[in-house]
Write an enzyme that holds these catalytic residues in place. Structure first.
Site, PDB file in Angstrom:
ATOM      1  N   LYS A 254      -4.919  47.621 -24.822  1.00  0.00           N
ATOM      2  CA  LYS A 254      -3.820  48.514 -25.175  1.00  0.00           C
ATOM      3  C   LYS A 254      -4.316  49.958 -25.244  1.00  0.00           C
ATOM      4  O   LYS A 254      -5.517  50.200 -25.429  1.00  0.00           O
ATOM      5  CB  LYS A 254      -3.260  48.130 -26.560  1.00  0.00           C
ATOM      6  CG  LYS A 254      -2.419  46.869 -26.601  1.00  0.00           C
ATOM      7  CD  LYS A 254      -1.892  46.645 -28.022  1.00  0.00           C
ATOM      8  CE  LYS A 254      -1.110  45.349 -28.153  1.00  0.00           C
ATOM      9  NZ  LYS A 254       0.163  45.359 -27.407  1.00  0.00           N
ATOM     10  N   ARG A 328       2.656  34.388 -26.999  1.00  0.00           N
ATOM     11  CA  ARG A 328       3.357  33.220 -26.453  1.00  0.00           C
ATOM     12  C   ARG A 328       2.367  32.119 -26.089  1.00  0.00           C
ATOM     13  O   ARG A 328       2.709  30.940 -26.083  1.00  0.00           O
ATOM     14  CB  ARG A 328       4.217  33.656 -25.261  1.00  0.00           C
ATOM     15  CG  ARG A 328       3.431  34.279 -24.153  1.00  0.00           C
ATOM     16  CD  ARG A 328       4.308  35.085 -23.197  1.00  0.00           C
ATOM     17  NE  ARG A 328       4.627  36.412 -23.715  1.00  0.00           N
ATOM     18  CZ  ARG A 328       5.360  37.300 -23.068  1.00  0.00           C
ATOM     19  NH1 ARG A 328       5.856  37.015 -21.875  1.00  0.00           N
ATOM     20  NH2 ARG A 328       5.603  38.482 -23.594  1.00  0.00           N
TER      21      ARG A 328
HETATM   22  N1  BES Z   1       2.034  42.151 -30.251  1.00  0.00           N
HETATM   23  C1  BES Z   1       2.578  42.625 -29.043  1.00  0.00           C
HETATM   24  C2  BES Z   1       4.052  42.954 -29.140  1.00  0.00           C
HETATM   25  C3  BES Z   1       4.486  44.108 -29.973  1.00  0.00           C
HETATM   26  C4  BES Z   1       4.123  45.415 -29.662  1.00  0.00           C
HETATM   27  C5  BES Z   1       5.347  43.898 -31.027  1.00  0.00           C
HETATM   28  C6  BES Z   1       4.577  46.464 -30.411  1.00  0.00           C
HETATM   29  C7  BES Z   1       5.814  44.941 -31.779  1.00  0.00           C
HETATM   30  C8  BES Z   1       5.423  46.234 -31.474  1.00  0.00           C
HETATM   31  C9  BES Z   1       2.446  41.575 -27.949  1.00  0.00           C
HETATM   32  O1  BES Z   1       1.358  40.730 -28.028  1.00  0.00           O
HETATM   33  C10 BES Z   1       2.342  42.323 -26.683  1.00  0.00           C
HETATM   34  O2  BES Z   1       1.385  43.002 -26.499  1.00  0.00           O
HETATM   35  N2  BES Z   1       3.372  42.183 -25.834  1.00  0.00           N
HETATM   36  C11 BES Z   1       3.418  42.858 -24.592  1.00  0.00           C
HETATM   37  C12 BES Z   1       3.869  41.853 -23.565  1.00  0.00           C
HETATM   38  C13 BES Z   1       3.678  42.318 -22.150  1.00  0.00           C
HETATM   39  C14 BES Z   1       2.213  42.397 -21.822  1.00  0.00           C
HETATM   40  C15 BES Z   1       4.377  41.336 -21.234  1.00  0.00           C
HETATM   41  C16 BES Z   1       4.416  43.997 -24.720  1.00  0.00           C
HETATM   42  O3  BES Z   1       5.443  43.835 -25.380  1.00  0.00           O
HETATM   43  O4  BES Z   1       4.153  45.056 -24.144  1.00  0.00           O
HETATM   44 ZN    ZN Z   2      -0.376  41.527 -27.031  1.00  0.00          ZN
END
Ligand code: BES
Ligand code: ZN
Ligand code: ZN
Length: 474
Positions: A254, A328
């Site tokens: 990230k 997931r």
């Molecule tokens: N934990 C995050 C989702 C998240 C981010 C929740 C910010 C609340 C606030 C999750 O694991 C994630 O990184 N999701 C990605 C999915 C994508 C890679 C398909 C996202 O939402 O960008």
């Molecule tokens: Zn994630």
């Protein structure tokens, strides 16, 4: 080298959320009058001339949930006036505990309702403060809880909300999978439960490959925490919570901004624990099972990679499109485990997608379900306790977006659209149609301060779910 790091601080639940209440008579307790805006003029006309004068001259701005201190003729604090919103009384006293002078208070007059419980709950939620690392200004205002309609229910809900907030607010370094396990130990103490954890390589032996794959790069061993509670002849309800202690994104790392709040990525686990605690304390007639996959999504030489194919517990193969879609992955093996016991209902909570926040903002959790009756019951329960949730569709045609060239399914879509729906559809793949399932995509974090809702970790949809469960099973 794999370390099981010591956990020097395990006094995780630090907040005594009931300190903001008192019972019994206190002679100098200050009365609080809660008045609807529409009743204000009438209410004022019944006050003494000095109160009327003061309200007229000194108090020009009346806003809902903004307490107004009213002095007596000697200038001493005599009472508090709070304007309440008819359609949303819960938060009326939410600002009081952190803005009124120290002292004892009681509700002398409550607008509209003879049931003070929502007001008490709002006060309690507003008194919360995260104190583990200092900044310890414990509650200095206390409200009489003697006139609660259901004191136990108010206290149990408040403790659950504080538990979620405490767990989420605790930094990742003190809330790794092993700490999460300790918290589950302390919160289930005194209940007849069989808490256990499947840790590290045992996840491979016991066939939880996705939990192991996501968590194996961390020095803090991944695990599946679980417990049962309740009588076997009661309907089985299984709670699952995403317990990602910290989500760096993995090799698909990230950005700094995207990572900043990721200590909250175990918010789903916190919600599952909070709901479980209320079920046990309220002695709901269900056979409860809790499953918490707990991992750190870290980076190291043995991290799982984009393009890897994992064989899940169900046997389905999953191509890793993005290591940041880790929630997931750990959830699907937990869901497969849950399904094996044929429960009446599975509820999972997860800080699953940024996309759910794009769709609904940070303050309304999205939910998905394969049962419209559940959706209707939950929506009604949510409205009745002022705890908003909103249904998004499990739109099955979007399943195609998860097609993989080499495996049964991809862990995410490469299209930028409908991210919350495709995440839910991924989970749906592991739930047979015959099993009732409710999935929450929840923020778990207040990005701004509101009455009763301090910045930081937050329980969202928890009271709605408890109300829904009470109506459905009690
Ligand atoms: N934990 C995050 C989702 C998240 C981010 C929740 C910010 C609340 C606030 C999750 O694991 C994630 O990184 N999701 C990605 C999915 C994508 C890679 C398909 C996202 O939402 O960008
Ligand atoms: Zn994630
Ligand atoms: Zn995550």
């Amino acid at each position: 080298m794999v370390l099981e790091s010591p956990a020097p601080r395990n006094e995780v639940v630090t907040t005594d959320s009931l300190q903001c209440f008192y019972t019994g008579k206190v002679s100098d307790s200050i009365p609080i009058n809660i008045v609807f805006h529409t009743d204000y003029e009438n209410w004022k006309s019944h006050q003494s001339q000095s109160v009327q004068n003061w309200l007229q001259t000194a108090c020009t701005k009346l806003e809902p949930s903004r307490p107004v201190c009213i002095p007596d003729t000697k200038g001493r604090m005599a009472s508090v006036l709070v304007i309440a919103e008819q359609e949303n009384i819960l938060w009326s006293l939410g600002n009081c505990p952190r803005s009124l002078p120290a002292g004892h208070y009681h509700i002398a007059h409550a607008a509209g309702s003879s049931n003070l419980d929502p007001y008490l709950l709002g006060w309690g939620m507003g008194a919360y403060h995260y104190t583990r690392y200092g900044k310890n200004e414990g509650p200095s205002c206390r409200l009489s809880i003697d006139d609660a309609r259901d004191k136990h229910q108010v206290e149990v809900l408040l403790e659950a909300v504080s538990l979620v907030r405490d767990l989420v607010n605790t930094p990742a370094s003190d809330m790794m999978p092993q700490h999460l396990y300790q918290c589950m130990q302390s919160m289930t103490e005194g209940f007849d439960v069989d808490l256990s954890a499947c840790v590290g390589d045992a996840l491979i032996e016991q066939n939880y490959p996705t939990i192991h794959a996501v968590g194996r790069a961390s020095v803090h061993l991944p695990r599946l925490i679980s417990w049962h509670w309740g009588r076997k002849n009661h309907p089985r309800v299984t709670l699952i919570g995403k317990g990602v202690s910290f989500d760096s994104g993995g090799l698909d790392i990230k950005s700094a901004r995207g990572m900043r709040l990721m200590k909250k990525d175990m918010g789903g686990a916190a919600h599952a624990a909070g709901v479980a605690s209320t079920i046990m304390k309220l002695n709901l007639p269900v056979h409860l099972q809790v499953l918490i996959p707990a991992v750190e999504n870290a980076i190291s030489g043995n991290a799982y990679r984009p393009g890897d194919v994992l064989t899940s517990r169900s046997g389905k193969t999953i191509e890793v499109e993005d290591t940041d879609a880790e929630g997931r992955l750990i959830l699907c093996d937990a869901i497969s485990r849950a399904v094996e016991d044929n429960p009446d209902l599975i509820i999972d909570f997860a800080t699953l997608t940024g996309a759910a926040r794009v769709a609904l903002g940070t303050e309304v959790p999205a939910f998905f379900t394969n049962d419209q009756t559940v959706a209707q019951e939950l929506t009604a329960a949510s409205a009745s306790v002022d705890d908003p949730v909103w249904q998004l569709p499990l739109h099955r045609p979007y399943r195609q977006l998860l097609d993989s060239d080499i495996a049964d399914i991809s862990n995410c879509s490469s299209s930028g659209y409908a991210g919350a729906i495709t995440a839910a559809l991924f989970l749906d793949e592991f739930v047979p149609d015959a099993i009732r399932w409710l999935h929450f995509d929840v923020m778990s974090w207040n990005t701004r301060e509101r009455a009763g809702r301090p910045k930081g970790g937050e329980a969202m949809g928890l009271r709605a779910v408890v109300e829904f469960l009470q109506r459905r099973y009690a």
